[in-house]
Design an enzyme around this catalytic site. Sequence first.
Site, PDB file in Angstrom:
ATOM      1  N   HIS A 195       0.833  -1.211   0.000  1.00 26.21           N
ATOM      2  CA  HIS A 195       0.000   0.000   0.000  1.00 26.21           C
ATOM      3  C   HIS A 195       0.868   1.263   0.000  1.00 26.21           C
ATOM      4  O   HIS A 195       0.337   2.366  -0.147  1.00 26.21           O
ATOM      5  CB  HIS A 195      -1.002  -0.004   1.160  1.00 26.21           C
ATOM      6  CG  HIS A 195      -0.432   0.319   2.506  1.00 26.21           C
ATOM      7  ND1 HIS A 195      -0.051  -0.649   3.414  1.00 26.21           N
ATOM      8  CD2 HIS A 195      -0.195   1.503   3.121  1.00 26.21           C
ATOM      9  CE1 HIS A 195       0.386  -0.065   4.512  1.00 26.21           C
ATOM     10  NE2 HIS A 195       0.312   1.238   4.362  1.00 26.21           N
ATOM     11  N   ASP A 245       0.300  -7.829   1.633  1.00 23.33           N
ATOM     12  CA  ASP A 245       0.691  -6.418   1.596  1.00 23.33           C
ATOM     13  C   ASP A 245       2.204  -6.207   1.651  1.00 23.33           C
ATOM     14  O   ASP A 245       2.742  -5.697   2.630  1.00 23.33           O
ATOM     15  CB  ASP A 245       0.015  -5.657   2.738  1.00 23.33           C
ATOM     16  CG  ASP A 245       0.219  -4.147   2.657  1.00 23.33           C
ATOM     17  OD1 ASP A 245       0.407  -3.628   1.551  1.00 23.33           O
ATOM     18  OD2 ASP A 245       0.179  -3.494   3.720  1.00 23.33           O
ATOM     19  N   SER A 328       4.333   2.396   8.213  1.00 19.10           N
ATOM     20  CA  SER A 328       3.968   1.313   7.297  1.00 19.10           C
ATOM     21  C   SER A 328       5.169   0.818   6.508  1.00 19.10           C
ATOM     22  O   SER A 328       5.971   1.612   6.008  1.00 19.10           O
ATOM     23  CB  SER A 328       2.902   1.791   6.314  1.00 19.10           C
ATOM     24  OG  SER A 328       1.660   1.952   6.949  1.00 19.10           O
TER      25      SER A 328
END
Length: 373
Positions: A195, A245, A328
Amino acid sequence: EDLTMERSGAVAPSRFAAPIPVVLAPASAGTWEELDDGSRMWRLRIASPGALSLNLGIENFDLPAGAVFWVHDADGAQVRGPYTKDSRNAAGGLWTAVVLGDELVAELHLPPGAEADLNIVSVNHGYRFFGEDRENNPEKRGSCNVNVVCPEGDLWRDQIRSVGRITISGMYLCTGQLINNTANDDTPLFLTAQHCIEAADEAPSVVAYWNYQSPACGDAAGGSLSQNQSGSTWIASSPLNGSSDFTLVELDQDPDPSWNLYFTGWDARDQVPESTTAIHHPSGDEKSISFDYDPPTVTSYLEDTSPGNGDFFRIGSWDEATTEGGSSGGCLFDTTSKRCVGTLSGGFAACNAPDQSDWFGRIFAHWTGNGSP
């Protein structure tokens, strides 16, 4: 726009800048100066009033041998570059590192008789702080975070050197890390979340910042942006929706040896560590370290039931420090082996929510690639 995104619950990297489309090139903007040796210098001053930082997206970055391009602030205290013909990314362009403030100067030095093709197509206007020194800035990471230079990081000095802060498309912030391969040949592979780098065409826009950390344990700021490199090539990924992810890219250049970076190890086995550690850039700020002294559980994303689809490690709650937007893509390390076993996708943990959970896509699931090689 950012508030709407947050309220939607969609997973997205933290945004710090908004793009302003432009058409700026040496043939139509700026000034030229011929130097005594017959070489030429092109300069262009760019201002975007109110910006906290600026960076440039450049198409057709085609320089001849011997040509050099820089960007810097008006005083010359922050110099990004030099960029040469070898800095041209796989898409044929260049994304520059950030200059703090609302003005920058672009400079191109050409050898005698040489020409260059350089087109600035985006000025990215920073509206959230990126590298300021303000101690009381409310947008900085929460006060519960632990600087990696603190004693808590002493057992993790190698792994800390692998972790970098990245920008994508001149607008977004994430974390990632250099990782080793089984050949141990120092190929500059960089692992982050899907992402963060969603598709192959975003990989060339990656700018990595190394050793961005506070100089002292008690500092809330003070990190240097001087160690940076631009450009990468997509290798593999698997999405958050229905999988684990992750994105793996190869950086376009080997990092400068003087930066003393580390190629971290990883473990793709289907095992659960006894305790875990995360190293990351919360809110994109100086590098921090977090600890969970309990085993994670295997779940699906944002779910508590185990094993779920088996693609994620759930951290029930952090025992020390936390993660934030900008974290992230940072690795979850097995405390015993000190190898990466997952990469951060998201969650609800925060300094003001110490009992909330985070979810890391498992290296085990990355390795199987959602059923693809």
